[in-house]
Scaffold this active site. Sequence first.
Site, PDB file in Angstrom:
ATOM      1  N   GLY A 471     -18.345   1.315 -21.151  1.00 52.49           N
ATOM      2  CA  GLY A 471     -18.431   1.244 -19.813  1.00 52.49           C
ATOM      3  C   GLY A 471     -17.442   0.361 -19.060  1.00 52.49           C
ATOM      4  CB  THR A 472     -14.509  -1.552 -20.618  1.00 50.29           C
ATOM      5  OG1 THR A 472     -14.114  -0.659 -21.409  1.00 50.29           O
ATOM      6  CG2 THR A 472     -15.624  -2.732 -21.347  1.00 50.29           C
ATOM      7  CB  ALA A 514      -6.922  -3.182 -21.751  1.00 55.72           C
ATOM      8  CE  LYS A 638     -14.348   2.148  -6.936  1.00 54.28           C
ATOM      9  NZ  LYS A 638     -14.449   3.253  -6.265  1.00 54.28           N
ATOM     10  N   GLY A 709     -12.972  -7.982 -20.339  1.00 55.62           N
ATOM     11  CA  GLY A 709     -14.469  -7.846 -20.625  1.00 55.62           C
ATOM     12  C   GLY A 709     -15.330  -9.060 -20.848  1.00 55.62           C
ATOM     13  CD  GLU A 710     -15.380 -10.136 -25.381  1.00 57.70           C
ATOM     14  OE1 GLU A 710     -16.160 -10.058 -26.505  1.00 57.70           O
ATOM     15  OE2 GLU A 710     -14.331  -9.548 -25.500  1.00 57.70           O
TER      16      GLU A 710
END
Length: 743
Positions: A471-472, A514, A638, A709-710
Site C-alpha cells: 500500500g506504499t 524505495a 502524492k 513509511g515510518e
Amino acid sequence: MTKYIGKSMSRVDGVAKVTGKAKYAAEYSAPDLAYGYVVCSTIAKGKITRINTDEVLQIPGVIQLFTHENRPRLACFDLNYKDQDAPPGSPFRPLRDEKVVYNGQPIALVVAETFEIARYAASLVKVEYEQEDHDTALEHNLHRGRGPKSGVASLLKSPPPKPRGDFEKAFQAAPFKTTGQHIHSVEHHNPIEMFASTVVYEKNGKLTIYDKTQGAPNSQMYVAQVFNLPFKDVRVISPYVGGAFGSGLRPQYQLFLAVLAALELKRSVRVSLTRQQMFTFGHRPATVQNLSLGATADGTLDAIRHDAIAETSRFEDYFEIVVNWSGMLYPAENTKSTYDLVPLDVFTPLDMRAPGGVTGVPALEMEIDELAHKIGMDPIEFRLKNYTEKDMDQDLPFSSKELRECFRQGAERFGWSGRKPEPRSMRRGHTLIGWGMATGIWEASQGPARAEAVLTVNGKLRVTSATADIGTGTYTIMTQIAADTLGMPIEDVIFRLGDSDMPLAPIEGGSWTAATVGTAVKVACEDLGKKLFKMAQKMKNSPFADVKQDDITFADAHIRLKSDPSVAVSLLDIVGTNGGRAVSETSTSLPSMLEQRKYARAAHSAVFVEVEVDEDFGTVRVTRAVTAVAGGRILNPKTARSQIVGGMVWGISKALEEESVMDHQFGRFMNHNLSEYHVAVHADIRELDVIFVEENDTIVNPLGVKGLGEIGIVGMPAAVANAIFHATGKRVRSLPITLDKLL
C-alpha cells in the site's frame, strides 16, 4: 531531464484496486479446492491430553482433521530453519507436539469441501488439556529482565550504545532534571486483508501458493525449508497486499497449515484466518521504559539515561531498537542505556510500523518536553540548543540533516509563535487547548536487490522485481524510476512485483524499499540502456557509430545525441534489429558500503499538534497537526504525502486509542475484534498537513531517497501527549492516553 520522478502521480494500481480487479490471497481459486479452518487453544500453557477427532470426521464434507497426532514428519521439526525476519531462538512449529505455549496457539486444522463446513466442524472440536501455571504480565516480571540472546538476525538490529561519560555524576549535579516511567501497551496490526494462503497443488507435485506476505521469496524459502522441497517446486505469488504494517514480514501459521494439508491430501487447499485469529500471532510488544534527563543552568542537555524492558516469547528473543535514538538526536556528553527482555507465555512479538522507534522516540520526546518546561524554555528553542549534526553513539556525521528547517517550516505553518507557554493558558470556552510538538527520526537504509528490465518487440518497457507493495505506492514509484531512466512515456512502462520467480528482492519493510528496489530498477534500466546503445551503434548507417555513451541521452523513447537531440534512433527500431526477440537485462544493486559507512543516515521530522480537552470529561480531540519531513528526494509527492498522513493517523490512534487488553488470568487478549480494539476513524481525524523539506543527499543511495513509511508515525504520539500536557498540566506517560488517565 527528469520527467516523472518528483511529480505527483496517481497510483498505477489504483484502478485495479477500486474496481475489484486486484486479487488478494484468499480470492484465487483452483479446481477441487478444499478449505481449512484453524482450531486455536483456549489455554496459555500446558498440554493437550485428548482431541475428539472421530465426531468431526463423521460430518459430511469434512475431509480431514490435522493435529499433532497425525501430522506428517516434517523437515522443520528436525532442523532449525530461519525466515528473513526471524529473531534468535527456535521458531514456532505448528502441530509439533501436545505442548501449548500460548493462548490462541493453532492446535488443529479442519479441512472440508466448503469453508462453511470447515468452520462448523471446527466449532465441534473438543479439546481436553492438562493446564500449567502461566505468566503473561510484563509489569509483574520486570525483575526477570535479561539481555537479548545473540544470533544471526540480531546483526540487523543494533544493541544499546556503550555508555559515554559519567551519567550518575552529571545527573546528580544537574540543576534541572526529570525522571519518568513510560508504559506502552501491546498493539496488534489489524490490516484490512486478513491472513490467507491458497495453495494450488499441481499435477507434478509442485506448489503455486498465493500468500499474504511482504516478501514472496521469504515465504518460498520458508516452505522449501520446512517441507524439504526443492526451491524450484515452490512458487509464491503475492501481487497485492491489503495492508500489513509488518505483520507480513514473517510467514504466518496459516501458510504452514495450508501447505501441510495440500501435500498430505494432494489437492489444493485454502486456509484463511478470522479477525479474532489475527490476534493469535505477532504484535507490538508491551514495553516499560525509564528515562532520566539532566540539563545545565543554560539549558544544555548533559545527561541521558534510557532503560527499556520488553516482553518476548519463551522460544524466541524478539527485540527492537528502543533506547538508541537519543544519541542520534541529542549531543549529551553523559549517557547510559540498557535494553532487556522478559520471556513470557505469549507468541513472539513482531515488527510493527517503526518497530522500536515509535516506542522509544515518544518516551524520549515526552521527557525532553518535560525538561524544557522545567527550565522554562520553548520546546523548539530547547531542541535547537541541543542540536547535533552527527550520531553521537557512532561518532559519525549525518549524510544529510535538514531538521532545523523542519522546525522552522513546521512552526511557521502551524503558527507556533502564537503559543502561550504556560499549561492551561489557552481555551475555547469550556475546552482546554494544547499545542505540543516533537521530533521524529528513522534510519535510512539500503539493501541488495535484483531487477529485470525488458524492452519488448512492440517497444514497451517491462520491469520486474520480487518485492511487495503493501500500500506504499511501490508499483507507482518503480514505474516512474524506470520511465525516467530509459526516457520512456509512463504509459509504455509496466512494473510487476510479488512473485518468487522474479529477480530476488528482500522483504518490504523498514522503509528501505524505495532505496533498495528503486536502485535495482535504476541499475537494470541503465544496463539495458547500455545494451541498446551498443545495438544502435551496430545498426546500418548508425549516427552513433563513433559516439561515446556519455554523449547520448534517453528521451521520448529514443536515444538522442546530447549536443543535437534531433540526431536520434527510436528504441522500437533498435529492438527491431534483434530478430523478433525482446532485449532484456537483469542487474543487481548493492549499497555503496565504503562511502555509506562514513555517515549516519536518517530521515527527520518535526511534528506539531493541537488538541482540545474537555475539562470535565477528559475527552481529547486532535483538531489539527502539521508534520514537516526531511526525507531526501521525494519521488512522488502524492503517494509520499499519503504515507506521512497514514503515519500521522496511526500516531494519533496509538496516542489515544490502540491497546490490546489481555486478561492475565487466562493469558488471552480479550478485545480481539475491531469493535473493541479501538483505532482512529474518520470522526477522530481533522486537519492534517504535510511539508516536505528540500533535502539533497548524494550519499544515502544513488536515488537520494529516504524511506517515508515510518517517519510519519514516530514523532506523533509524543506530540499528542505533549499537547495534552500543555492543555491540562498533567503529564501522562502511559499510552494510550485514555480519559480515565486524565480525570
